[in-house]
Design a protein around this motif. Sequence first.
Motif, short mmCIF file in Angstrom:
data_model
loop_
_atom_site.label_atom_id
_atom_site.label_comp_id
_atom_site.label_asym_id
_atom_site.label_seq_id
_atom_site.Cartn_x
_atom_site.Cartn_y
_atom_site.Cartn_z
N ASP A 119 20.34 37.31 25.79
CA ASP A 119 19.09 36.97 26.46
C ASP A 119 19.34 36.61 27.91
O ASP A 119 20.32 35.94 28.24
CB ASP A 119 18.42 35.77 25.78
N ASP A 120 18.43 37.05 28.74
CA ASP A 120 18.46 36.72 30.17
C ASP A 120 19.71 37.18 30.89
O ASP A 120 20.04 36.67 31.95
CB ASP A 120 18.27 35.21 30.38
N LEU A 121 20.42 38.14 30.33
CA LEU A 121 21.61 38.65 30.97
C LEU A 121 21.29 40.02 31.57
O LEU A 121 20.71 40.86 30.89
CB LEU A 121 22.74 38.77 29.94
N ALA A 122 21.64 40.22 32.80
CA ALA A 122 21.40 41.52 33.45
C ALA A 122 22.22 42.59 32.75
O ALA A 122 23.38 42.35 32.39
CB ALA A 122 21.79 41.44 34.93
N PRO A 123 21.64 43.78 32.54
CA PRO A 123 22.37 44.85 31.86
C PRO A 123 23.73 45.14 32.48
O PRO A 123 24.69 45.41 31.76
CB PRO A 123 21.43 46.05 32.00
N ALA A 124 23.84 45.03 33.79
CA ALA A 124 25.10 45.33 34.46
C ALA A 124 26.18 44.29 34.11
O ALA A 124 27.37 44.57 34.25
CB ALA A 124 24.90 45.36 35.97
N GLU A 125 25.78 43.12 33.65
CA GLU A 125 26.74 42.07 33.31
C GLU A 125 27.10 42.05 31.82
O GLU A 125 28.04 41.37 31.42
CB GLU A 125 26.15 40.71 33.69
N ALA A 126 26.34 42.77 31.01
CA ALA A 126 26.48 42.67 29.56
C ALA A 126 27.86 43.05 29.05
O ALA A 126 28.45 42.33 28.24
CB ALA A 126 25.40 43.49 28.86
N LEU A 127 28.40 44.17 29.51
CA LEU A 127 29.68 44.62 29.00
C LEU A 127 30.78 43.60 29.28
O LEU A 127 31.54 43.23 28.38
CB LEU A 127 30.06 45.98 29.58
N ASP A 128 30.87 43.13 30.51
CA ASP A 128 31.89 42.13 30.86
C ASP A 128 31.69 40.86 30.04
O ASP A 128 32.66 40.26 29.56
CB ASP A 128 31.85 41.79 32.35
N HIS A 129 30.44 40.46 29.87
CA HIS A 129 30.15 39.24 29.11
C HIS A 129 30.59 39.40 27.66
O HIS A 129 31.21 38.49 27.09
CB HIS A 129 28.64 38.94 29.19
N VAL A 130 30.29 40.54 27.06
CA VAL A 130 30.66 40.79 25.67
C VAL A 130 32.17 40.82 25.51
O VAL A 130 32.73 40.19 24.61
CB VAL A 130 30.02 42.09 25.14
N LEU A 131 32.85 41.54 26.39
CA LEU A 131 34.32 41.62 26.31
C LEU A 131 34.95 40.24 26.46
O LEU A 131 35.86 39.88 25.71
CB LEU A 131 34.87 42.58 27.36
N HIS A 132 34.46 39.47 27.41
CA HIS A 132 34.99 38.11 27.61
C HIS A 132 34.72 37.25 26.37
O HIS A 132 35.61 36.54 25.88
CB HIS A 132 34.37 37.46 28.84
N ALA A 133 33.51 37.31 25.84
CA ALA A 133 33.13 36.48 24.70
C ALA A 133 33.93 36.84 23.45
O ALA A 133 34.41 35.95 22.73
CB ALA A 133 31.63 36.60 24.42
N ILE A 134 34.07 38.12 23.20
CA ILE A 134 34.79 38.52 21.98
C ILE A 134 36.26 38.12 22.07
O ILE A 134 36.83 37.63 21.09
CB ILE A 134 34.60 40.02 21.67
N ARG A 135 36.85 38.29 23.23
CA ARG A 135 38.25 37.90 23.39
C ARG A 135 38.41 36.38 23.26
O ARG A 135 39.36 35.89 22.65
CB ARG A 135 38.78 38.40 24.73
N SER A 136 37.49 35.66 23.84
CA SER A 136 37.52 34.20 23.77
C SER A 136 37.33 33.72 22.33
O SER A 136 38.06 32.83 21.85
CB SER A 136 36.42 33.63 24.66
N ARG A 137 36.38 34.30 21.62
CA ARG A 137 36.09 33.87 20.26
C ARG A 137 37.17 34.28 19.27
O ARG A 137 37.27 33.69 18.20
CB ARG A 137 34.70 34.36 19.85
N LEU A 138 37.99 35.25 19.61
CA LEU A 138 39.11 35.61 18.75
C LEU A 138 40.08 34.44 18.58
O LEU A 138 40.83 34.38 17.61
CB LEU A 138 39.85 36.83 19.30
N ALA A 139 40.08 33.49 19.51
CA ALA A 139 40.97 32.33 19.44
C ALA A 139 40.42 31.25 18.50
O ALA A 139 41.13 30.31 18.17
CB ALA A 139 41.16 31.74 20.83
#
Length: 189
Positions: A119-139
């Motif tokens: 929500d409220d995330l610009a489409p251009a930022e979504a991929l980086d946000h998802v990659l960062h979040a998934i890597r972070s949550r893997l910990a």
Amino acid sequence: MTPTHLPGRVAIPSLPTVLDAFNSAPAHEARALLFDCLRSPRWVERLASHRPYPDVDSLLAASDEAAYDLTPGDLAEALAAETLPVLPEGIYGAAHTALNAANAAYEAKFGHVFVICLDDLAPAEALDHVLHAIRSRLANDPDDERVLTAEELRRLAKGRLVRALRGAGNCATSANGAAPGNKQASPPH
């Protein structure tokens, strides 16, 4: 419909809202709309059985409450239906490969798809946000991740419900295909 009376004018009937249509829809139609928001029969039944809702905010509050009450089995059932939207055109192959690898590692560790609300995330930022979040949550340890996942599912359901009723939102999920979601940013969720 209740007529609206304007001074010195003819009475104009009020038009029904999407919420009015949801409240008065046959039960199977209301359940189908809700099931598109979150594939949890318990969540769907709870929301459908408490109709009519006086306003959208009441429905969204009920959505949150019902999502908080889902059991681990209910969450697993809802997670099994979550999928990753198709990446937008123009996303370079390395990003797609990195996302697929991160999703595979996440699913191997936690046994379910990665979900995140954008929500409220610009489409251009979504991929980086998802990659960062998934890597972070893997910990995370599995118990902590289960809590985060339940919260993301709650946000997804609420956002999808908002979109169904108002045409607004931007939520996303992850795994293998297009998921109903709010104002989906083309990148994966």
